[in-house]
Design a protein around this motif. Structure first.
Motif, PDB file in Angstrom:
ATOM      1  N   THR A 187       0.826  -1.214   0.000  1.00 13.96           N
ATOM      2  CA  THR A 187       0.000   0.000   0.000  1.00 13.96           C
ATOM      3  C   THR A 187       0.861   1.266   0.000  1.00 13.96           C
ATOM      4  O   THR A 187       2.003   1.260   0.442  1.00 13.96           O
ATOM      5  N   GLU A 219      -5.348   5.274   1.875  1.00 13.69           N
ATOM      6  CA  GLU A 219      -4.373   4.198   1.632  1.00 13.69           C
ATOM      7  C   GLU A 219      -4.898   3.249   0.544  1.00 13.69           C
ATOM      8  O   GLU A 219      -6.050   2.819   0.610  1.00 13.69           O
ATOM      9  N   THR A 221      -3.908  -0.164  -2.221  1.00 14.01           N
ATOM     10  CA  THR A 221      -2.957  -1.165  -2.721  1.00 14.01           C
ATOM     11  C   THR A 221      -2.625  -0.761  -4.162  1.00 14.01           C
ATOM     12  O   THR A 221      -3.376   0.001  -4.794  1.00 14.01           O
ATOM     13  N   GLN A 251       3.783  -1.463   3.353  1.00  8.42           N
ATOM     14  CA  GLN A 251       2.650  -0.600   3.705  1.00  8.42           C
ATOM     15  C   GLN A 251       3.155   0.800   4.084  1.00  8.42           C
ATOM     16  O   GLN A 251       4.241   0.947   4.625  1.00  8.42           O
TER      17      GLN A 251
END
Ligand SMILES: O=c1ccn([C@@H]2O[C@H](COP(=O)(O)OP(=O)(O)O[C@H]3OC[C@@H](O)[C@H](O)[C@H]3O)[C@@H](O)[C@H]2O)c(=O)[nH]1
Length: 292
Positions: A187, A219, A221, A251
């Protein structure tokens, strides 16, 4: 009458081609070509120290030069700030958190960084620039400001910058597959450029040294980003999963409470609104008309 101030904005040579072009010729703008690893003598009130390639493909291309830019370049800018009594703002990065074990990331998190990896020239380089900033502040009383910037995008970015948003937009416009680096579940949080600039100016003009996270807490992906670009720009393109590079953080998402409370700042432009603005600019520069 408002006192006139002189600002020194230090950026990378790659950026100058596109980002500064519109200002050349303006009576209150002067472009100086200078290697930041060489000392600079100039009278200024504020220094925005942005110098350093920010795209992973560019900072990894010449890692020794990247770390020299960070260490020697920052020493030179701090030396200048000390000599002329200027306030200096450093654009540090979310990469100081490395592959974070704390999620989302507050400024108090010390990070999880590989000191000998292929990204170290940048993430360890930026960590040492933060150290230099705070040591000059404590030892010499220099007025410092430190921003930790998360992934930023917007019009006038280099088309071949190599970061994910510019890659996907250029690929979608050209009708090429969107290259999602595996696994695609990693992410990032994407901040639109005008929001970032607003945050940097507020930080420079405010009274807190930082470090302060400047990023958009939305956020996504990389697969979600690819799906969004496909939906908004070209529903016919393919999404292709390709090999990733070492040490890619899994992330990243900023906690921006400090920026909200101390600077009264929060991002205004959502990803879905920012992408079409960047698409428009990329279409013009790539010579592709908007499909109807
Ligand atoms: O074509 C691509 C390019 C990148 N990616 C992926 O997209 C993610 C983001 O990669 P980017 O190259 O945009 O940059 P990163 O977010 O890793 O680093 C950035 O983060 C913070 C900033 O300070 C820096 O500008 C930069 O280092 C990574 O997971 C990468 O693997 C793709 O899936 N496809």
């Amino acid at each position: 009458m408002k006192k006139m101030r002189s600002l020194l904005l230090i950026t990378t040579s790659l950026d100058q081609r596109t980002t500064s072009k519109k200002w050349i010729g303006h009576p209150r703008f002067e472009l100086i070509r200078q290697d930041v690893t060489e000392p600079l003598t100039i009278e200024v009130d504020q220094i925005y120290h942005l110098a350093c390639p920010a795209s992973p493909i560019f900072y990894k291309y010449n890692p020794v030069k990247t770390i020299k830019t960070n260490v020697i370049g920052t020493l030179n800018m701090l030396g200048l700030a000390k000599r002329v009594g200027a306030r200096i703002l450093l654009t540090s990065t979310s990469e100081v958190y490395g592959d974070p074990l704390v999620h989302p990331q507050p400024e108090s998190y010390w990070g999880n960084v590989n000191p000998i990896g292929v990204r170290s020239c940048y993430d360890e380089g930026k960590r040492v620039t933060e150290t230099l900033m705070f040591d000059y502040h404590r030892q010499h009383g220099i007025e410092i400001r430190v921003a930790r910037i998360f992934n930023t995008y917007g019009p006038r970015m280099n088309i071949d910058d190599g970061r994910v948003v510019s890659n996907f937009i250029a690929q979608a416009i050209r009708g090429e597959p969107l290259t999602v680096q595996s696994p695609g579940t990693q992410t990032r949080s994407f901040c639109y450029v005008s929001d970032l600039v607003d945050g940097l100016i507020r930080l420079m003009e405010g009274s807190d040294t930082g470090p302060i996270n400047l990023g958009n807490p939305g956020e996504f992906t990389m697969l979600e980003l690819a799906e969004t670009v496909k939906e908004l720009i070209n529903p016919d393109v393919e999404i292709k999963v390709v090999e990733n590079t070492p040490d890619d953080p899994r992330q990243r998402k900023p906690i921006i409470t400090k920026a909200m409370e101390l600077l009264g700042w929060e991002p205004k432009v959502k990803l879905r609104d920012g992408l079409p603005l960047m698409e428009e600019d990329f279409r013009l520069r790539l010579g592709f008309d908007k499909k109807n």
